[in-house]
Design an enzyme around this catalytic site. Structure first.
Site: not given
Length: 473
Positions: A48-49, A154, A161, A237, A239
Site C-alpha cells: 500500500c505504501n 517505512s 512487516q 477494524e 480491534n
C-alpha cells in the site's frame, strides 16, 4: 553490480497514484514474465505504501566474448588469426579488470526501457508518472533495498512487516523462474544484512502502533500464552488489528463478543488456527464471559460503558483474583476508568498507549542513527564480497579464453608439422612468436590506454601484476 531500483513510495507519490501503479495478484505474474525479456532477473515489491522494481540490467554484449569467437572464424593467414586472438584476449583482460559493470549510457537506456514498460503496463502516460519515480543504481540501489528491508524507509520507522512482504515477493519471483543466480545472491545478502540491522540495533524494538503496543503489553504481563484467553469486545477494524497481533503471540483461546454476528464470524475465520479455540458470542453474554478472560480488548463505539466496576469485581472473584489486562481503545470509553484502582487489574486506555508510542517513536529515531551507520558498513562488506565473487568468474573466463587461443594455435602448428616440409624448429619458433604476440597484445594495449588517459592506478595494477607473474616463473 548492474542493480537498479525504480519505484514510487509514500514519500514521492500521492496515494491515488500509488493505487494506480500497484501490482497485485495476477498482475505481478504477468509483469515478471514481461520484464524478464529485457532484464537479467527481477523482483517486484508492491504494497500500500510502495511499488518498486528491483532488476539486474543485462551485461554489455562485448562481455560475452570467449574463445568460441576465434574458433568459429575463418583464418586467411597467421596475421588474421593472431589479430583475432589478440583482440579476444584484450577483451577478456578488459573484462577481468572492469568486472561486469555496464556503461552509463547502457544503464540509462535500460532504466528508460523499464520506466516505459511500467507506464505501458499500467496504461498511463510516462510523462504523468515519471516525476514521481525514483531511480537508484548499483550500490545506491543496494543501499535502498537494505534500508527498505530493515524498515528504515517505512512510513512507520522500523516496522517489521515490509521484510516479510519482500520475502513473499522474492518467493514469487522464484516461482516464476525470473530470479537469476546473481540477483538471488544479492537477495541473500540483503536478507542477512537486514537481520543484522534489526538484531544489532534497537530500531525495531519499541512498539509504535496501537496494535503492536497492545501485544507488547501482553508479553510483559503474561507468560505461558497458549494457556491464556483473549476476549475481543466488538469486531471493528481497530480491534481486528489488536486481536490479530495478540493472537499471533500464541494465545490458545479467543472469545469474540459482537452485536453483528456476521462480522464476528469473519474475524473468527481470520484468526483461525489449528492450535487455537475460537468462540463467537452475542454482546449480551459479556458479563458471564468476562471472568474467563486473561486479556480484554474493547473498541465498540458505544455511548455507554460495556464493562463497569461491579461486573469486573464479580469477574475477579470467579477468577480467584488472577490478574487481568484490559485494553480500552474506544472513544468514548467502553471500560470504567475507576477499574484501574482495583488490584490485579491492568487497565490501559487509548491515551495511555499513545503516550507510550510517542516515547517509543523518539527512541526509534535515535536508534535509526545507529542503524544507518550499520547499513553503510554492511553495504561496503557486501560490495567487497560481490567483487571477490565476480572476479573469480572473470578469472575463469579469461583463462578459458586464453586456453582456447593456445589450443587453436597449437592445433594449427601440429597440422603444419603433418603437412609441410618446414622444419619442426621453425614451426615451434613461429608458434612461440604467435603465442607471445597474442598473449602480450592485450596487456600492452591496456597499458598504453591507461597511460594515454592518465589512469595511473590501472597502469600500476597491470604493470605490477605482470612483473609479479614473471617473478613467479
Amino acid at each position: 553490480m548492474r542493480l537498479v531500483v525504480i519505484g514510487v513510495n509514500h514519500k514521492t507519490a500521492p496515494v491515488a497514484l500509488r493505487e494506480r501503479l500497484a501490482l497485485v495478484g495476477d498482475d505481478v505474474n504477468v509483469a515478471l514474465e514481461q520484464i524478464e525479456t529485457f532484464t537479467d532477473g527481477s523482483v517486484i515489491v508492491s504494497t500500500c505504501n510502495r511499488t518498486e522494481i528491483y532488476a539486474l540490467v543485462p551485461q554489455n554484449p562485448t562481455h560475452q566474448s570467449s574463445a568460441s569467437q576465434i574458433s568459429g572464424s575463418s583464418s586467411s593467414g597467421s596475421q588474421s588469426v593472431d589479430s583475432q586472438a589478440a583482440e579476444s584476449a584484450e577483451q577478456s583482460l578488459s573484462n577481468f579488470v572492469s568486472s561486469t559493470n555496464v556503461s552509463a549510457a547502457a544503464m540509462s537506456n535500460h532504466i528508460t526501457k523499464i520506466k516505459t514498460w511500467l507506464a505501458d503496463f499500467k496504461k498511463l502516460p510516462l510523462a504523468d508518472i515519471d516525476p514521481y519515480l525514483y531511480v537508484h543504481r548499483d550500490t545506491h540501489a543496494l543501499t535502498h533495498w537494505l534500508r527498505v528491508a530493515a524498515g528504515l524507509d517505512s512510513m512507520i520507522l522500523g516496522e517489521p512487516q515490509i521484510l516479510g512482504q519482500i520475502k513473499r515477493s522474492v518467493h514469487l519471483a522464484q516461482e516464476q523462474k525470473v530470479l537469476s543466480n546473481q540477483l538471488g545472491w544479492i537477495v541473500d545478502q540483503v536478507f542477512a544484512a537486514a537481520k543484522r540491522v534489526r538484531n544489532e540495533t534497537q530500531v525495531g524494538a519499541q512498539a509504535v502502533s496501537l496494535s503492536f503496543a497492545a501485544a507488547k503489553l501482553v508479553t510483559q504481563i503474561f507468560d505461558d500464552l497458549p494457556s491464556r484467553t483473549l476476549l475481543v469486545v466488538a469486531a471493528g477494524e481497530m480491534n481486528r488489528l489488536v486481536a490479530t497481533h495478540i493472537a499471533g503471540l500464541g494465545v490458545g483461546r479467543v472469545i469474540i463478543c459482537n452485536r453483528n454476528p456476521e462480522r464476528a464470524e469473519a474475524l473468527a475465520a481470520e484468526l483461525h488456527h489449528p492450535d487455537r479455540r475460537i468462540e463467537v458470542h452475542p454482546l449480551q453474554a459479556l458479563p458471564q464471559l468476562l471472568s474467563e478472560a486473561d486479556i480484554v480488548s474493547s473498541c465498540s463505539g458505544s455511548m455507554d460503558l460495556l464493562i463497569d466496576k461491579p461486573m469486573t469485581i464479580q469477574a475477579l472473584k470467579r477468577r480467584r483474583y488472577q490478574p487481568m489486562l484490559m485494553i480500552d481503545l474506544a472513544v468514548p470509553r467502553d471500560i470504567d476508568s475507576t477499574i484501574s484502582r482495583i488490584d490485579d487489574i491492568y487497565l490501559y486506555s487509548i491515551d495511555d498507549l499513545q503516550h507510550v508510542i510517542a516515547g517509543n517513536i523518539e527512541q526509534r529515531r535515535q536508534a535509526a542513527v545507529d542503524a544507518e551507520l550499520l547499513v553503510s558498513q554492511l553495504i561496503v562488506e557486501i560490495d567487497r564480497r560481490f567483487q571477490v565473487r565476480q572476479v573469480g568468474k572473470d578469472i575463469q573466463q579469461y583463462r578459458a579464453c586464453t586456453q582456447g587461443q593456445v589450443e587453436k594455435l597449437l592445433q594449427e602448428s601440429i597440422a603444419q608439422l603433418q603437412q609441410d616440409n618446414t622444419s619442426p624448429e621453425d614451426i615451434i619458433t613461429e608458434l612461440s612468436r604467435r603465442l607471445t604476440q597474442t598473449l602480450t597484445h592485450a596487456p600492452s594495449k591496456l597499458m598504453r590506454k591507461a597511460a594515454r588517459e592518465g589512469d595511473s592506478d590501472l597502469l600500476d595494477f597491470v604493470v605490477s601484476g605482470l612483473q609479479d607473474a614473471h617473478r613467479g616463473h
